[in-house]
Design a protein around this motif. Structure first.
Motif, PDB file in Angstrom:
ATOM      1  N   ASN A   6       2.611  15.196  31.991  1.00  0.00           N
ATOM      2  CA  ASN A   6       2.668  15.312  33.452  1.00  0.00           C
ATOM      3  C   ASN A   6       2.558  13.909  34.061  1.00  0.00           C
ATOM      4  O   ASN A   6       1.645  13.616  34.824  1.00  0.00           O
ATOM      5  CB  ASN A   6       1.521  16.213  33.940  1.00  0.00           C
ATOM      6  CG  ASN A   6       1.507  16.409  35.436  1.00  0.00           C
ATOM      7  OD1 ASN A   6       2.528  16.270  36.113  1.00  0.00           O
ATOM      8  ND2 ASN A   6       0.345  16.738  35.975  1.00  0.00           N
ATOM      9  N   ARG A  60      -6.820  23.085  36.790  1.00  0.00           N
ATOM     10  CA  ARG A  60      -7.696  23.900  35.942  1.00  0.00           C
ATOM     11  C   ARG A  60      -9.090  23.956  36.558  1.00  0.00           C
ATOM     12  O   ARG A  60      -9.662  22.938  36.950  1.00  0.00           O
ATOM     13  CB  ARG A  60      -7.763  23.320  34.535  1.00  0.00           C
ATOM     14  CG  ARG A  60      -6.527  23.632  33.717  1.00  0.00           C
ATOM     15  CD  ARG A  60      -6.647  23.191  32.274  1.00  0.00           C
ATOM     16  NE  ARG A  60      -6.528  21.745  32.153  1.00  0.00           N
ATOM     17  CZ  ARG A  60      -6.407  21.101  30.998  1.00  0.00           C
ATOM     18  NH1 ARG A  60      -6.406  21.796  29.869  1.00  0.00           N
ATOM     19  NH2 ARG A  60      -6.296  19.796  30.952  1.00  0.00           N
ATOM     20  N   GLN A  67      -0.172  29.337  25.259  1.00  0.00           N
ATOM     21  CA  GLN A  67       0.159  28.018  24.711  1.00  0.00           C
ATOM     22  C   GLN A  67       1.669  27.870  24.595  1.00  0.00           C
ATOM     23  O   GLN A  67       2.348  28.758  24.072  1.00  0.00           O
ATOM     24  CB  GLN A  67      -0.466  27.847  23.325  1.00  0.00           C
ATOM     25  CG  GLN A  67      -0.289  26.469  22.704  1.00  0.00           C
ATOM     26  CD  GLN A  67      -1.256  25.431  23.277  1.00  0.00           C
ATOM     27  OE1 GLN A  67      -2.302  25.785  23.779  1.00  0.00           O
ATOM     28  NE2 GLN A  67      -0.890  24.173  23.218  1.00  0.00           N
ATOM     29  N   LEU A  81      -0.712  22.973  31.985  1.00  0.00           N
ATOM     30  CA  LEU A  81      -1.888  22.119  31.826  1.00  0.00           C
ATOM     31  C   LEU A  81      -2.708  22.514  30.603  1.00  0.00           C
ATOM     32  O   LEU A  81      -3.210  21.654  29.866  1.00  0.00           O
ATOM     33  CB  LEU A  81      -2.742  22.177  33.085  1.00  0.00           C
ATOM     34  CG  LEU A  81      -2.071  21.622  34.357  1.00  0.00           C
ATOM     35  CD1 LEU A  81      -2.928  21.937  35.578  1.00  0.00           C
ATOM     36  CD2 LEU A  81      -1.810  20.125  34.243  1.00  0.00           C
ATOM     37  N   ASN A  82      -2.852  23.813  30.358  1.00  0.00           N
ATOM     38  CA  ASN A  82      -3.607  24.274  29.181  1.00  0.00           C
ATOM     39  C   ASN A  82      -2.895  23.941  27.878  1.00  0.00           C
ATOM     40  O   ASN A  82      -3.529  23.873  26.820  1.00  0.00           O
ATOM     41  CB  ASN A  82      -3.851  25.780  29.265  1.00  0.00           C
ATOM     42  CG  ASN A  82      -4.930  26.139  30.267  1.00  0.00           C
ATOM     43  OD1 ASN A  82      -5.618  25.266  30.804  1.00  0.00           O
ATOM     44  ND2 ASN A  82      -5.089  27.427  30.546  1.00  0.00           N
ATOM     45  N   SER A  83      -1.582  23.765  27.950  1.00  0.00           N
ATOM     46  CA  SER A  83      -0.809  23.417  26.753  1.00  0.00           C
ATOM     47  C   SER A  83      -0.759  21.909  26.518  1.00  0.00           C
ATOM     48  O   SER A  83      -0.171  21.455  25.532  1.00  0.00           O
ATOM     49  CB  SER A  83       0.626  23.949  26.881  1.00  0.00           C
ATOM     50  OG  SER A  83       0.646  25.352  27.022  1.00  0.00           O
ATOM     51  N   ASN A  84      -1.372  21.143  27.450  1.00  0.00           N
ATOM     52  CA  ASN A  84      -1.382  19.672  27.360  1.00  0.00           C
ATOM     53  C   ASN A  84       0.028  19.083  27.320  1.00  0.00           C
ATOM     54  O   ASN A  84       0.287  18.085  26.637  1.00  0.00           O
ATOM     55  CB  ASN A  84      -2.184  19.218  26.130  1.00  0.00           C
ATOM     56  CG  ASN A  84      -3.653  19.576  26.257  1.00  0.00           C
ATOM     57  OD1 ASN A  84      -4.262  19.363  27.301  1.00  0.00           O
ATOM     58  ND2 ASN A  84      -4.208  20.144  25.196  1.00  0.00           N
TER      59      ASN A  84
END
Length: 591
Positions: A317, A439, A264, A311-314
Motif C-alpha cells: 500500500n 484495522r 487472506q 490490510l490483513n493480507s499485508n
C-alpha cells in the motif's frame, strides 16, 4: 488451480463471475454469508426478523443466526447498513438503476463541469461507459419502474420545480422522471389485487406491489428464482452464473461456496513484482481453513471488507490509499404530511426521481411502518423543539430540523402512513482522503483484525455541504408543490448505504488503488469489482448500475489480459436473466 477466484457475491462479484463463466473459465465464487436458496421458506415480511442488524436474516453475519453478527468499529454516530450473504446489500436495495452523471468521467466538457468533484474522475470517458450501462440494463433487466399513487403525488410536486421531464437515460441537465428500475413490471394479476390466491405465478408475474422491498423479494409465490420480481443479484446474476453451461456456448457453471469467509489473499514477489496467487477462506460452521489458488483473484467484498482483507493480507500500500476515499451520499430525509391518500406503503419502494447533476438527486421512497419510524428517528439534530446537538437549522420546512417526539410524533403516526410522502435527499459528495477504513485496535474476531471505519461524516467539504442544503430545499419545495400541509426535515445522521470508492479507480497512482482496467496498481492479477472500485460519488445517483457496468468492463479486461480472449460487449447481444432456459435448469438443480 482455478482460473479466477471471486471474493464476495454481493452487487459486483456475481457480475464478474457470470461474465467469465460464460466464456468458459473455471470460476470459484466465495461468499462470507449464507445463501437463501428458497426465500419463501426461509424469509418473512416481519421487519425486525428481516432487518435487525444483530439477529435479522438480512445482516452482516454468518448463516447461523444464533451466532453473533460480525462487528465493525465506527468512530461516530453512523449506521453501516451492509449485508452479507448471496446478493449482499442488493438483497434489500430498491433496485434503482440510474446511470452515473456524465460529469464524473474524464474528458467531460459541459458548462457545469465545475459543479463536480473534478479531482477524482473516472479514468475514461462517459461514452466508453455507455455500452456497459446498456449491457447491464439488458441483462438485469432494467425497465421503467412500475408506478402507483405515491409516484403520481410526487410528480405533481416535481411539476412545481421548474425543471423538465427527463426523456433519456443520460442525465445531462436538471429533470424529473420515473426510475430506471431493476424490478420486473407487474403482469397478469400483479398490481391489480391483494388476493393471495391470484398472486401466484404464473397467474401473476413481476412486482405484486406488496411494499416489502427492504425485506428481500420473494414474489410472486411459486415463481422460479430468476423470475422473482426484484433483480437483486441472488435473483439475476447468481442464477445466470450457476447455469452458464445452459445459456452460453462453451459456458461453465460457477462453483459457489457460501459461509466461506476469505481472510487472506496470497501473493508472491518476483523481480520486484507482486502477484496475487490465491486465497485462504474459513468455513463459518466448522472453523476449518481452506487454501485455493488461481490465475486471477477478484476482490468484491465491499467498501469496508475489501480494505480490511487487503490490510490483513499485508498487501503493498505504498501510496496509503487503500481504504481511503470512503464516500457516501450524505443522505437527508424530508417528509410531507398530506391531506389525501399517497399509498406510501404500497408498491415498488422507489419509482420516481428528480436529478440535479453536480448536486445530487431526490427520490420518492415508500416504506412499511417500522422502517418509516426508523427514518423519523435517525437525526443528528436531536429533538425538534428540544435540543439540537448544535446542528439545528430552520428553513423553508416547518420548525427546526430534528426528530419528532411527543405530540408531534403522535400527530404524524395518527395521520396515517399512507398519507405521508417521503423524499430521500441524495447528495453528491467529494472523495475525501480522511474518510477511510483501517484495522481496529479492538480484539480480532475469528477472521482476523476487524475493520474500523474512520468516517468524518459531519466534516464535509464546502461543496458537499452546499449540495445537501440545495437538495434539501428542493425536496421541501417539491413536497409543498405536491400539497403537503406540513413538511419536516430530519437532518439524518450518516446512514452508510450508498458507500463507494474506498479502493478507487483513478487517473493517478498518487490517490487511487486501481488502474483504468480495475487491476490493483501494486499487485498484478488482483482486481476489484464492486462499489469500492468506483472513482467518486457518481454525481449523486444510486451506485448499483455503475458498479455492475464497471464490473462487466473489468471482466472483459481480465479475459483479454490474462486469458487471451476478445472483448464481447460491443459484439454480442446479452442474455436476459429471466431467460426460460435458466428457469428450467434452476428447477432441475432444486433451486
Amino acid at each position: 488451480m482455478r482460473d479466477v477466484i471471486v471474493i464476495g457475491a454481493g452487487g459486483g462479484g456475481p457480475v464478474v463471475a457470470k461474465e467469465l463463466a460464460a466464456k468458459g473459465l473455471d470460476v470459484l465464487l466465495l461468499e462470507a454469508g449464507p445463501r437463501y436458496a428458497h426465500p419463501r421458506k426461509e424469509w418473512t415480511h416481519y421487519e425486525n426478523d428481516a432487518n435487525n442488524p444483530l439477529t435479522g436474516f438480512l445482516r452482516f453475519g454468518p448463516g447461523d443466526r444464533s451466532k453473533p453478527a460480525w462487528f465493525r468499529e465506527t468512530s461516530q454516530n453512523s449506521f453501516l447498513w451492509q449485508l452479507s450473504g448471496v446478493g449482499g446489500t442488493t438483497q434489500h436495495y430498491y433496485g434503482n438503476y440510474p446511470r452515473a452523471y456524465p460529469g464524473v468521467f474524464q474528458g467531460y466538457g459541459g458548462a457545469d463541469k465545475a459543479a463536480y468533484d473534478t479531482e477524482h474522475v473516472f479514468p475514461f470517458s462517459y461514452n466508453e461507459m455507455i455500452p456497459y450501462f446498456e449491457w447491464v440494463e439488458a441483462t438485469a433487466p432494467v425497465q421503467t419502474a412500475a408506478m402507483g399513487t405515491k409516484e403520481e403525488v410526487y410528480f405533481r410536486g416535481c411539476e412545481t420545480l421548474g425543471v423538465p421531464v427527463q426523456k433519456t437515460k443520460d442525465a445531462h441537465g436538471f429533470g424529473y422522471r420515473p426510475q430506471e428500475n431493476a424490478i420486473l413490471q407487474p403482469g397478469g394479476n400483479a398490481g391489480k389485487t391483494n388476493k393471495t390466491d391470484l398472486l401466484v405465478y404464473p397467474k401473476a408475474t413481476g412486482c405484486t406491489f406488496c411494499g416489502f422491498c427492504f425485506q428481500g423479494c420473494m414474489q410472486p409465490v411459486n415463481a422460479p428464482r430468476n423470475q422473482i420480481a426484484k433483480r437483486s443479484t441472488d435473483n439475476s446474476y447468481v442464477p445466470m452464473a450457476l447455469t452458464a453451461d445452459v445459456w452460453a456456448k462453451g459456458g461453465k457453471p460457477v462453483t459457489l461456496m457460501t459461509d466461506a469467509f476469505v481472510n487472506q489473499v496470497h501473493y508472491e514477489e518476483k523481480n520486484g513484482v507482486t502477484t496475487a496467487t490465491g486465497v485462504t477462506w474459513r468455513d463459518n460452521a466448522t472453523g476449518d481453513l481452506h487454501r485455493e489458488d488461481a490465475k486471477v483473484v477478484v476482490m468484491s467484498g465491499g467498501c469496508t471488507e475489501n480494505p480490511r482483507l487487503w490490510l490483513n493480507s499485508n498487501l503493498p500500500n505504498p501510496n496509503d490509499w487503500v481504504g481511503r476515499g470512503y464516500t457516501d451520499h450524505f443522505f437527508d430525509w424530508v417528509v410531507g404530511l398530506m391531506d389525501d391518500y399517497t399509498g406510501n406503503s404500497k408498491g415498488v419502494g422507489s419509482s420516481a426521481r428528480c436529478d440535479f447533476p453536480g448536486h445530487g438527486g431526490l427520490e420518492n421512497v415508500g416504506l412499511p411502518p417500522a422502517l418509516e419510524a426508523f427514518t423519523l428517528m435517525l437525526s443528528d439534530s436531536g429533538v425538534r423543539g428540544g435540543y439540537d446537538n448544535g446542528r439545528g437549522k430552520t428553513g423553508s420546512w416547518d420548525g427546526p430540523t430534528g426528530r419528532p417526539v411527543g405530540k408531534e410524533l403522535m400527530e404524524i403516526m395518527s395521520h396515517g402512513i399512507d398519507r405521508l410522502l417521503n423524499v430521500l435527499v441524495i447528495t453528491d459528495d467529494d472523495v475525501e482522503a480522511q474518510n477511510r477504513v483501517v484495522r481496529s485496535a479492538l480484539p480480532a474476531d475469528a477472521n482476523g483484525p476487524i475493520a474500523k471505519v474512520e468516517f468524518h461524516g459531519r466534516q464535509r467539504t464546502a461543496r458537499t455541504l452546499a449540495n445537501r442544503e440545495f437538495m434539501a430545499n428542493k425536496a421541501v419545495q417539491l413536497l409543498r408543490g405536491a400539497g403537503a400541509k406540513k413538511v419536516i426535515r430530519i437532518d439524518w445522521a450518516p446512514l452508510i448505504l450508498h458507500v463507494q470508492s474506498s479502493m478507487r479507480m483513478g487517473t493517478s497512482d498518487t490517490n487511487s488503488v486501481l488502474d483504468a482496467n480495475g487491476e490493483a496498481r501494486f499487485v498484478k492479477r488482483l482486481f476489484i469489482a464492486d462499489n469500492s472500485a468506483l472513482s467518486n460519488g457518481l454525481g449523486g445517483p444510486n451506485p448499483t448500475l455503475s458498479n455492475q457496468a464497471l464490473s462487466t468492463r473489468t471482466a472483459e479486461k481480465i479475459f483479454k489480459t490474462y486469458f487471451g480472449g476478445d472483448p464481447w460487449v460491443s459484439k454480442e447481444a446479452p442474455v436476459v436473466s429471466t431467460d426460460n432456459r435458466i428457469s428450467i435448469r434452476l428447477q432441475q438443480l432444486g433451486l
